[in-house]
Design a protein around this motif. Structure first.
Motif, PDB file in Angstrom:
ATOM      1  N   SER A 184      40.456  48.133  45.183  1.00  0.00           N
ATOM      2  CA  SER A 184      40.723  49.391  45.878  1.00  0.00           C
ATOM      3  C   SER A 184      39.997  50.597  45.285  1.00  0.00           C
ATOM      4  O   SER A 184      40.034  51.676  45.866  1.00  0.00           O
ATOM      5  CB  SER A 184      42.234  49.677  45.877  1.00  0.00           C
ATOM      6  N   THR A 185      39.333  50.425  44.146  1.00  0.00           N
ATOM      7  CA  THR A 185      38.680  51.570  43.520  1.00  0.00           C
ATOM      8  C   THR A 185      37.454  51.134  42.749  1.00  0.00           C
ATOM      9  O   THR A 185      37.368  49.988  42.287  1.00  0.00           O
ATOM     10  CB  THR A 185      39.644  52.296  42.562  1.00  0.00           C
ATOM     11  N   PHE A 186      36.493  52.046  42.652  1.00  0.00           N
ATOM     12  CA  PHE A 186      35.322  51.823  41.799  1.00  0.00           C
ATOM     13  C   PHE A 186      35.438  52.642  40.518  1.00  0.00           C
ATOM     14  O   PHE A 186      34.460  52.818  39.804  1.00  0.00           O
ATOM     15  CB  PHE A 186      34.043  52.210  42.554  1.00  0.00           C
ATOM     16  N   ASP A 187      36.641  53.131  40.259  1.00  0.00           N
ATOM     17  CA  ASP A 187      36.886  53.888  39.031  1.00  0.00           C
ATOM     18  C   ASP A 187      37.007  52.894  37.871  1.00  0.00           C
ATOM     19  O   ASP A 187      38.069  52.331  37.619  1.00  0.00           O
ATOM     20  CB  ASP A 187      38.169  54.709  39.183  1.00  0.00           C
ATOM     21  N   LEU A 188      35.883  52.689  37.170  1.00  0.00           N
ATOM     22  CA  LEU A 188      35.852  51.691  36.110  1.00  0.00           C
ATOM     23  C   LEU A 188      36.861  52.021  35.015  1.00  0.00           C
ATOM     24  O   LEU A 188      37.516  51.124  34.475  1.00  0.00           O
ATOM     25  CB  LEU A 188      34.448  51.599  35.508  1.00  0.00           C
ATOM     26  N   ALA A 325      34.903  43.825  37.070  1.00  0.00           N
ATOM     27  CA  ALA A 325      35.040  45.274  37.243  1.00  0.00           C
ATOM     28  C   ALA A 325      33.797  45.997  36.747  1.00  0.00           C
ATOM     29  O   ALA A 325      33.303  46.936  37.393  1.00  0.00           O
ATOM     30  CB  ALA A 325      36.275  45.767  36.486  1.00  0.00           C
ATOM     31  N   ILE A 326      33.285  45.592  35.604  1.00  0.00           N
ATOM     32  CA  ILE A 326      32.085  46.240  35.042  1.00  0.00           C
ATOM     33  C   ILE A 326      30.886  46.015  35.953  1.00  0.00           C
ATOM     34  O   ILE A 326      30.113  46.943  36.243  1.00  0.00           O
ATOM     35  CB  ILE A 326      31.806  45.697  33.626  1.00  0.00           C
ATOM     36  N   GLU A 327      30.718  44.774  36.427  1.00  0.00           N
ATOM     37  CA  GLU A 327      29.576  44.479  37.303  1.00  0.00           C
ATOM     38  C   GLU A 327      29.687  45.241  38.612  1.00  0.00           C
ATOM     39  O   GLU A 327      28.692  45.790  39.110  1.00  0.00           O
ATOM     40  CB  GLU A 327      29.491  42.980  37.575  1.00  0.00           C
TER      41      GLU A 327
END
Length: 351
Positions: A184-188, A325-327
């Motif tokens: 739901s988010t790209f907030d790493l 998540a990092i990728e």
């Protein structure tokens, strides 16, 4: 059997059933074990009682007057049972489940009763009861005791399994929450903070840390931390050839060290800088498409049993989630950079 014996057996069976049903009120193994042992002492006239169950972590509860001699006797018996359970699957028949050993306790006037706790035909623990010689149950009371021990052991097994199932459901729930956060988010930062919270809670660790490799210097940097002293660890640096985390990042292999002072790979320099006292470490590599980009570690298992293979499996799963998540964040940033480049090129053409 006389009418008196029949009556005594019926009374004993009723007592045993009522007590067993009452034990089912407990949903937590320690409370259940404590009450069950207390019942052995109060209702059967035992001097002391002990329970060992090979759960994770092991359940060990004692009640009553454990003299040094009785305690030593119980220690030897339970240690032997624990080692045999760990060595192989100790299978027993249904008839053996109801049997018990009756042995004098050397140096005392007590007799020890030792029975096995059986789960699915395999020994999973033991019950130990000590009686003064004059109080040793006989006849129908002895039969009642044996049935109570069998039922008590089965309930301990059941409640322990239910407790483990609840823990696993809780773990799955936490993994699901992190997966939802990733989707739901790209907030790493948020995703990895959630991942650190997951690692610390699920593994029952004092702290956890995610360290990423600085592409320019090759150093490992504490980027995300959680738990005790987490803020002090954040942004600390260590070289890849230094410490247990450095070894994992270099070798690409996970490691469990439950006593860092006995491991030559451990470096106390970070502890010296932060005041954090590392005692045990579980560390796994974080890999993206075969390339190691960092490590994930849990520090200081709260239970005395230390980190184990199941903890390692959970940690590898968590590290894999962190890698995804990092990728994803890297891909998202690449798309944004490409978009910005195209927009800039179009503006240059218009000029």
């Amino acid at each position: 059997m006389t009418r008196i014996d029949s009556f005594a057996t019926a009374v004993g069976a009723r007592f045993s059933l009522e007590r067993v049903v009452h034990l089912l009120d407990h949903s937590e193994p320690v409370g259940l074990a404590t009450e069950g042992l207390s019942t052995l002492i109060s209702q059967f006239g035992a001097a002391a009682a002990s329970l060992f169950y090979a759960s994770r972590p092991p359940l060990s509860v004692r009640r009553g007057e454990m003299s040094p001699a009785i305690s030593e006797f119980a220690d030897r018996w339970e240690s032997g049972v624990e080692k045999r359970i760990a060595a192989c699957a100790w299978e027993v028949t249904a008839q053996d489940e109801l049997r018990a050993a009756w042995q004098p306790v050397k140096g005392t006037d007590c007799v020890a009763v030792q029975s096995l706790i059986v789960r699915d035909g395999k020994v999973a623990g033991t019950l130990f009861v000590a009686f003064a010689a004059a109080q040793v149950p006989a006849g129908s009371q002895r039969d009642t005791l044996l049935h109570y021990l069998q039922a008590f052991g089965r309930i301990v097994s059941l409640v322990s399994e239910l407790s483990l199932s609840r823990d696993r459901l809780s773990q799955l729930s936490l993994f699901y929450q992190v997966a939802q956060s990733m989707a739901s988010t790209f907030d790493l930062g948020k995703v990895l903070d959630d991942t650190m919270q997951l690692a610390t809670a699920v593994l029952d660790a004092s702290a956890s840390a995610l360290m990423l490799i600085d592409k320019e210097t090759g150093d490992l940097v504490f980027e995300y931390t959680h738990g005790e002293m987490g803020a002090l660890l954040r942004k600390q640096r260590t070289r890849q050839n230094e410490g247990i985390a450095g070894w994992v990042a270099t070798q690409g292999m996970p490691v469990i060290v439950n006593d860092v002072r006995q491991d030559q790979r451990f470096s106390p320099q970070v502890d010296a800088r932060t005041g954090f006292l590392t005692q045990s470490v579980l560390c796994v590599p974080i890999q993206i498409r075969g390339t190691i980009v960092g490590v994930l570690e849990a520090l200081n298992k709260r239970s005395d049993t230390g980190f184990d293979a199941e903890d390692l499996s959970l940690m590898i799963t968590t590290a894999n989630q962190a890698a995804v998540a990092i990728e994803n964040a890297q891909l998202y940033q690449s798309l944004r950079d490409e978009r910005d480049r195209i927009i800039q090129a179009q503006e240059d053409v218009r000029r």
